[in-house]
Scaffold this active site. Structure first.
Site, PDB file in Angstrom:
ATOM      1  N   LYS A   1      35.949   1.801   0.823  1.00  8.14           N
ATOM      2  CA  LYS A   1      35.339   2.257  -0.421  1.00  8.14           C
ATOM      3  C   LYS A   1      36.343   3.150  -1.140  1.00  8.14           C
ATOM      4  O   LYS A   1      36.885   4.084  -0.541  1.00  8.14           O
ATOM      5  CB  LYS A   1      34.050   3.034  -0.146  1.00  8.14           C
TER       6      LYS A   1
ATOM      7  N   HIS B   1      24.524  13.588   2.587  1.00  7.74           N
ATOM      8  CA  HIS B   1      24.190  12.343   3.265  1.00  7.74           C
ATOM      9  C   HIS B   1      24.897  12.264   4.612  1.00  7.74           C
ATOM     10  O   HIS B   1      25.794  13.056   4.905  1.00  7.74           O
ATOM     11  CB  HIS B   1      24.593  11.124   2.413  1.00  7.74           C
TER      12      HIS B   1
ATOM     13  N   ASP C   1      26.706   9.059   7.013  1.00 11.76           N
ATOM     14  CA  ASP C   1      27.164   7.679   6.869  1.00 11.76           C
ATOM     15  C   ASP C   1      26.325   6.755   7.752  1.00 11.76           C
ATOM     16  O   ASP C   1      25.921   7.115   8.857  1.00 11.76           O
ATOM     17  CB  ASP C   1      28.643   7.562   7.227  1.00 11.76           C
TER      18      ASP C   1
ATOM     19  N   HIS D   1      27.487  15.548   5.149  1.00  7.89           N
ATOM     20  CA  HIS D   1      28.571  15.934   4.261  1.00  7.89           C
ATOM     21  C   HIS D   1      28.209  15.605   2.822  1.00  7.89           C
ATOM     22  O   HIS D   1      27.221  14.922   2.546  1.00  7.89           O
ATOM     23  CB  HIS D   1      29.891  15.249   4.656  1.00  7.89           C
TER      24      HIS D   1
END
Length: 228
Positions: free
Chosen positions: A93, A112, A114, A168
């Site tokens: 990404k 959020h 991962d 994070h």
């Protein structure tokens, strides 16, 4: 739930600020899952550089997965096998965070964890990644000579909670553009994963999570639906 391609994301964080980031997703491994139509044509060396980068990231990823497996008291291959073995996918990404003079209005990425197993992140020299630890947000050290490693949800569930998903977020810089290149190491969409069987022994080690197909987990997490 395939995410390859270009997108602009606008989303409110918990403080009501807009999350603003332009990004490109494309797979870099395995070769059978790479679709070059999503890869930029410019600069001309993009494909060659990223194919070489993919080979190095794969080696690094497999070495760290071995260490993490040993940290659980398991065979070195345990986490890789649980994630899908040779079918494990590497999804890059590219995040573009433009400068924003008012930090009270915009955030780069809201809080959020991962979704995949493990993430490897590099960025330009503009800071912005923050990790949540001991009830505080901590700025990660900006370096162009290292790689930030982030444990994701799949390894949390596969380790039966022994490893934690790292919370994070990304902030915006007032004057400079921030660019980051995370690579998400994850199962194929049809792969079922759950607590590794070797960790489920006796009443004291009952499974804390149900086995689930990755595409279903991904869908439920992104849609904020209940899990387990």
């Amino acid at each position: 739930m395939d995410v390859e391609g270009y997108r602009t994301k606008f989303k409110k964080d918990l403080d009501g600020r807009d999350a603003w980031v332009d990004h490109l997703f494309h797979r870099i491994w395995p070769p059978s899952r790479v679709s070059y139509r999503f890869w930029p044509k410019n600069p001309p060396e993009y494909r060659e550089v990223n194919e070489e980068y993919a080979s190095h990231i794969k080696k690094l990823s497999e070495k760290i997965m071995e260490w993490l497996s040993e940290g659980l008291g398991l065979r070195r291959e345990a986490l890789k096998e649980g994630l899908g073995g040779e079918a494990v996918e590497y999804l890059m990404k590219i995040n573009y965070y433009p400068p924003c003079p008012d930090q009270n209005l915009v955030v780069g990425a809201p809080v959020h964890t991962d979704i995949g197993g493990i993430t490897f992140l590099v960025a330009n020299e503009v800071s912005g990644l923050q990790a949540f630890k001991d009830n505080h947000w901590i700025d990660t050290k900006c370096t162009t000579s290292g790689i930030i490693v982030i444990i994701g949800d799949q390894f949390r569930r596969m380790s039966n909670g022994k490893y934690k998903s790292a919370e994070h977020r990304a902030t915006m810089d007032k004057e400079k553009t921030r660019i980051s290149w995370p690579v998400f190491v994850e199962s194929s969409l049809d792969h079922e994963f759950g607590p590794l069987p070797e960790l489920i022994t006796g009443d004291d080690n009952a499974p804390k999570f149900k086995a689930i197909v990755y595409k279903d987990y991904k869908f439920r997490k992104l849609k904020k639906l209940a899990l387990d």
